[in-house]
Design an enzyme around this catalytic site. Sequence first.
Site, PDB file in Angstrom:
ATOM      1  N   ARG A  37      43.866  31.191  33.891  1.00 16.10           N
ATOM      2  CA  ARG A  37      43.084  30.804  34.943  1.00 16.10           C
ATOM      3  C   ARG A  37      43.298  29.318  35.121  1.00 16.10           C
ATOM      4  O   ARG A  37      43.141  28.307  36.101  1.00 16.10           O
ATOM      5  CB  ARG A  37      41.423  31.049  34.736  1.00 16.10           C
ATOM      6  CG  ARG A  37      41.627  32.536  34.904  1.00 16.10           C
ATOM      7  CD  ARG A  37      39.875  33.004  35.071  1.00 16.10           C
ATOM      8  NE  ARG A  37      39.792  34.030  35.569  1.00 16.10           N
ATOM      9  CZ  ARG A  37      38.871  35.071  35.551  1.00 16.10           C
ATOM     10  NH1 ARG A  37      37.871  34.977  34.743  1.00 16.10           N
ATOM     11  NH2 ARG A  37      38.752  36.127  35.969  1.00 16.10           N
ATOM     12  N   LYS A 202      37.090  54.862  37.677  1.00 16.86           N
ATOM     13  CA  LYS A 202      36.250  55.728  38.320  1.00 16.86           C
ATOM     14  C   LYS A 202      36.555  55.692  39.784  1.00 16.86           C
ATOM     15  O   LYS A 202      36.717  54.472  40.447  1.00 16.86           O
ATOM     16  CB  LYS A 202      34.892  55.570  38.114  1.00 16.86           C
ATOM     17  CG  LYS A 202      34.297  55.546  36.788  1.00 16.86           C
ATOM     18  CD  LYS A 202      32.832  55.322  36.767  1.00 16.86           C
ATOM     19  CE  LYS A 202      32.333  55.210  35.312  1.00 16.86           C
ATOM     20  NZ  LYS A 202      31.187  54.121  35.479  1.00 16.86           N
ATOM     21  N   GLY A 384      36.719  41.185  41.146  1.00 20.67           N
ATOM     22  CA  GLY A 384      35.671  41.759  42.145  1.00 20.67           C
ATOM     23  C   GLY A 384      35.916  41.068  43.470  1.00 20.67           C
ATOM     24  O   GLY A 384      35.710  41.803  44.573  1.00 20.67           O
TER      25      GLY A 384
HETATM   26  P1  ADP Z   1      40.845  47.303  37.348  1.00 16.51           P
HETATM   27  O1  ADP Z   1      39.932  46.287  36.675  1.00 16.51           O
HETATM   28  O2  ADP Z   1      42.144  47.208  37.508  1.00 16.51           O
HETATM   29  O3  ADP Z   1      40.042  47.416  38.956  1.00 16.51           O
HETATM   30  P2  ADP Z   1      39.281  49.766  36.411  1.00 16.51           P
HETATM   31  O4  ADP Z   1      38.426  48.882  35.610  1.00 16.51           O
HETATM   32  O5  ADP Z   1      39.088  50.634  37.491  1.00 16.51           O
HETATM   33  O6  ADP Z   1      40.800  48.718  36.840  1.00 16.51           O
HETATM   34  O7  ADP Z   1      39.847  50.598  35.178  1.00 16.51           O
HETATM   35  C1  ADP Z   1      40.630  50.502  34.280  1.00 16.51           C
HETATM   36  C2  ADP Z   1      40.320  51.304  32.999  1.00 16.51           C
HETATM   37  O8  ADP Z   1      40.560  52.594  33.499  1.00 16.51           O
HETATM   38  C3  ADP Z   1      41.319  51.094  32.040  1.00 16.51           C
HETATM   39  O9  ADP Z   1      40.337  50.386  30.687  1.00 16.51           O
HETATM   40  C4  ADP Z   1      41.760  52.420  31.590  1.00 16.51           C
HETATM   41  O10 ADP Z   1      41.880  52.882  30.195  1.00 16.51           O
HETATM   42  C5  ADP Z   1      40.883  53.405  32.328  1.00 16.51           C
HETATM   43  N1  ADP Z   1      41.645  54.758  32.489  1.00 16.51           N
HETATM   44  C6  ADP Z   1      42.775  54.852  33.455  1.00 16.51           C
HETATM   45  N2  ADP Z   1      43.141  56.214  33.287  1.00 16.51           N
HETATM   46  C7  ADP Z   1      42.095  56.944  32.578  1.00 16.51           C
HETATM   47  C8  ADP Z   1      41.830  58.103  32.263  1.00 16.51           C
HETATM   48  N3  ADP Z   1      42.649  59.042  32.745  1.00 16.51           N
HETATM   49  N4  ADP Z   1      40.638  58.646  31.683  1.00 16.51           N
HETATM   50  C9  ADP Z   1      39.886  57.476  31.281  1.00 16.51           C
HETATM   51  N5  ADP Z   1      40.024  56.346  31.432  1.00 16.51           N
HETATM   52  C10 ADP Z   1      41.221  56.031  32.265  1.00 16.51           C
END
Ligand code: ADP
Length: 404
Positions: A37, A202, A384
């Site tokens: 950053r 999610k 975010g």
């Molecule tokens: P970002 O920060 O890039 O928006 P998210 O916060 O939505 O991404 O998700 C990241 C998390 O999702 C990671 O820690 C990863 O381990 C988890 N993840 C990915 N696939 C699965 C899965 N099949 N089951 C559980 N967790 C998962």
Amino acid sequence: MPLRTLDSLGSLAGKRVIVRVDFNVPLKEGVITDDGRIRAALPTLNHLLNSGARVIACSHLGRPDGTPDAKYSLQPVAQRLSELLGSPVAFARDTVGESAQGASAALDDGEIAVIENLRFEPGETAKDDAERRAFAQKLADLGDALVSDGFGVVHRKQASVYELADLLPSAAGLLIEKEVDVLDRLTENPERPYTVVLGGSKVSDKLGVIEHLLPRADKILVGGGMLFTFLAAQGHPVGRSLLEADLIDTVRGYIETAHERGVELILPVDAVMASGFAAGADHVVARSDALEDTPFGADGMGLDIGPTSAEIFADAIRSSKTVFWNGPMGVFEMPAFAAGTRTIAAALTHVDGLSVVGGGDSAAAVRQLGFTDDQFGHISTGGGASLEFLEGKKLPGLEILGWQ
Ligand code: ADP
Ligand code: MG
């Protein structure tokens, strides 16, 4: 209306320019573990310093709750910044007090000072408008103009992001300018074919993004934990995989909307099923319509997309002109379940067009898997903030800079 950019401020020589950056770096016992950053702020800071401006850099760090807390001091950041700039950086021990005022007054043309953590002052994040404005006025007294360049905080209505931009002549820095330019190309007239790759944990975190991008994309690829809610919506049992049962109807709606609009919604044909949520768990590849037909039966957990799906996704990505990817395809933190994410990241590096990675964990994933930032068109610095932008939300920190 377009964003006001640096040229709108006119000549900067001799001007005291406050720069709101995002120096919210990870720290372990006072040592910076990732200076990404700080590096991201360098183009704007160098530009201002080379133009003869007197620069006062300010940022938040952590959540110190409106009161000084040595643990969240920006002093190590000022020191790292000095190393990266290759020139001295003055440091003020308070945010708007005597030390900050003195540091601002002592600056010569082309010199820089960092003031102490904005969140040591309750006014920065106060709910009350007047309280925020009063604090912003104290900040405004330190300078003649504001350059806003902390993209990670533009979705927050906070004193240094919003009110301060109203009190001083203000413009976006180079980082915010680039983020807005790229993210805008993902929502307005993207070059086609346009593919959106969604994963992460999610569906519920990504509803807004799905709703906003679904009608704009040509193809939507779904992986990560959220894929199991999509498979459940098609009637497939998913064992103990991540499932948001309350969203099955919503997801069915997405599948229908995609169909009606001719958007290709591609779900994995296979997934990696594991005996449990652990790095060393046994695992096998199963077809998406037979996830419980493994030695683990209904106890199996899907922790990655399968290899056939990863190839199908990679083909779709490589043949696109615009790709936006948010959310890891699997639990990439565990090497056994990182293959899908790695294949997708590699495919993005071969896009003949614009490839963008958004989301905090997605950015961390590509770096952890050994990719470098310059292999992608853009890696968004604001988790975010970038998602809210792509949801079509109005971001206060951009609106106040003229963006509509
Ligand atoms: P970002 O920060 O890039 O928006 P998210 O916060 O939505 O991404 O998700 C990241 C998390 O999702 C990671 O820690 C990863 O381990 C988890 N993840 C990915 N696939 C699965 C899965 N099949 N089951 C559980 N967790 C998962
Ligand atoms: Mg995340």
